[in-house]
Scaffold this active site. Structure first.
Site, short mmCIF file in Angstrom:
data_model
loop_
_atom_site.label_atom_id
_atom_site.label_comp_id
_atom_site.label_asym_id
_atom_site.label_seq_id
_atom_site.Cartn_x
_atom_site.Cartn_y
_atom_site.Cartn_z
N ASN A 9 0.31 0.90 0.03
CA ASN A 9 0.44 -0.52 0.39
C ASN A 9 1.54 -0.63 1.43
OD1 ASN A 9 0.88 -3.28 0.50
ND2 ASN A 9 1.73 -3.44 -1.57
N TRP A 10 1.13 -0.81 2.68
CA TRP A 10 2.12 -0.85 3.75
C TRP A 10 2.94 -2.14 3.76
CZ3 TRP A 10 -0.96 1.11 8.69
CH2 TRP A 10 -1.15 2.49 8.58
N LYS A 11 2.46 -3.14 3.01
CA LYS A 11 3.11 -4.47 3.05
C LYS A 11 3.18 -4.94 4.52
CE LYS A 11 5.33 -3.34 -1.22
NZ LYS A 11 6.39 -3.60 -2.18
N HIS A 100 -0.26 -9.30 -6.35
CA HIS A 100 0.96 -8.51 -6.20
C HIS A 100 2.15 -9.40 -6.54
CE1 HIS A 100 4.22 -6.23 -4.43
NE2 HIS A 100 3.43 -5.18 -4.46
N GLU A 102 4.89 -9.80 -5.18
CA GLU A 102 5.47 -10.50 -4.02
C GLU A 102 4.67 -11.75 -3.70
OE1 GLU A 102 5.65 -7.04 -1.45
OE2 GLU A 102 7.22 -6.23 -2.74
N GLU A 171 2.87 -2.88 -12.26
CA GLU A 171 4.00 -2.79 -11.33
C GLU A 171 5.18 -3.58 -11.88
OE1 GLU A 171 2.65 -1.61 -7.18
OE2 GLU A 171 2.66 -3.78 -7.24
N GLY A 177 10.32 -1.43 -4.82
CA GLY A 177 11.21 -1.37 -3.66
C GLY A 177 12.68 -1.20 -4.01
N SER A 216 8.36 2.17 -6.81
CA SER A 216 9.19 3.31 -6.40
C SER A 216 8.56 4.67 -6.70
CB SER A 216 10.58 3.19 -7.02
OG SER A 216 11.21 2.00 -6.58
N GLY A 237 4.21 1.70 -2.33
CA GLY A 237 4.69 0.86 -1.23
C GLY A 237 5.49 1.68 -0.23
N GLY A 238 6.82 1.59 -0.35
CA GLY A 238 7.74 2.23 0.61
C GLY A 238 7.37 3.65 1.00
P1 PGA Z 1 7.35 0.41 -3.79
O1 PGA Z 1 6.28 -0.76 -3.82
O2 PGA Z 1 6.59 1.71 -3.92
O3 PGA Z 1 8.02 0.28 -2.45
O4 PGA Z 1 8.28 0.21 -4.91
C1 PGA Z 1 5.17 -0.71 -4.67
C2 PGA Z 1 4.32 -1.94 -4.49
O5 PGA Z 1 4.88 -3.02 -4.28
O6 PGA Z 1 3.08 -1.87 -4.54
#
Ligand code: PGA
Length: 252
Positions: A9-11, A100, A102, A171, A177, A216, A237-238
């Site tokens: 997930n590149w966000k 998600h 966010e 999650e 993150g 993470s 994500g990251g």
């Molecule tokens: P992260 O994000 O790996 O940067 O913690 C995961 C996500 O939000 O899907």
């Protein structure tokens, strides 16, 4: 047997240039073959989906599917700025992340909206990746399982049998993150609780639904997480922004 699935997930990250490098590196890394019985996908921001679809094709990157980070709860119409699931399907997406944290936190997406989005994704023959998870406060007050299972139960109420065609991503909000990964055992315990919640509706369905862990995930913790009985892969994500790290997680 549930396949292991890794979804990047590149966000809100990427650019025309860096996307090109990313796909090229991943294509090279996957060229010599990947472990069987696994699936991989990447979710770039909407404006880059066509570019990434073209790049995946031109590199004959058959191992990598495309996904989107969100979809509208509506089919079409006067929803300025929103993107319909059918449009994502046309661009070649196979997966769409919905709910998600966010989106839940910054765009006030409640469980009902998440279900409506999942239904749109299913109606367009793609797989919704339904995110659930507790905040740090909820975990510290001992309510993590109750909160997450309630989120799952709400999806069960609306989606019913159609959950068989969905993925769930656990999650924990405090792990997204932050570099604070849930220990493999903490994650496994929650994945087990989610599966038991699904089993209350249908045991067979519960044993088949893929439950991904997100928060993470890194190359150095992926092996331990993915080895757990009820963890069927990761939503990354990251670490997915770095193609070498993404490849390492895919091979974990
Ligand atoms: P992260 O994000 O790996 O940067 O913690 C995961 C996500 O939000 O899907």
């Amino acid at each position: 047997m549930r396949p292991l699935i890794v979804i990047g997930n590149w966000k809100m990250n990427g650019s025309l240039g860096s996307n090109q490098d990313w796909i090229k590196t991943v294509a090279r890394g996957m060229e010599s073959g990947m472990p069987s019985g696994r699936k991989y996908a990447v979710c770039p921001p909407f404006p880059y989906l066509q570019q990434c679809a073209d790049l995946v094709k031109s590199h004959s990157l058959t191992f990598l599917s495309l996904g989107a980070q969100d979809a509208s709860a509506y089919k079409s119409g006067a929803y300025t700025g929103d993107v319909a699931a059918s449009m994502l399907k046309e661009l070649g997406c196979s997966y769409v992340i919905v709910g998600h944290s966010e989106r839940r936190q910054m765009h006030q997406e409640v469980d009902e909206i998440v279900s409506a989005k999942a239904l749109q994704v299913l109606d367009s023959d793609m797989t919704p990746v339904i995110c659930v998870g507790e905040t740090a406060d909820e975990r510290n007050s001992g309510r993590a399982e109750e909160i997450v299972c309630a989120q799952v139960a709400k999806q069960v109420n609306v989606l019913q049998d159609r959950l068989a065609d969905c993925l769930i991503a656990y999650e924990p909000v405090w792990a997204i993150g932050t570099g604070k990964v849930a220990s493999a055992q903490v994650a496994q315990d929650m994945h087990r609780a989610i599966r038991l919640q699904l089993a209350e509706f249908d045991e067979d369905l519960a044993s088949h639904v893929g439950i991904l862990y997100g928060g993470s995930v890194k190359p150095d913790n992926a092996v331990e997480l993915f080895a757990m009985l009820d963890i069927d892969g990761g939503l990354v994500g990251g670490a997915s922004l770095n193609p070498q790290d993404f490849l390492a997680i895919c091979q974990a």
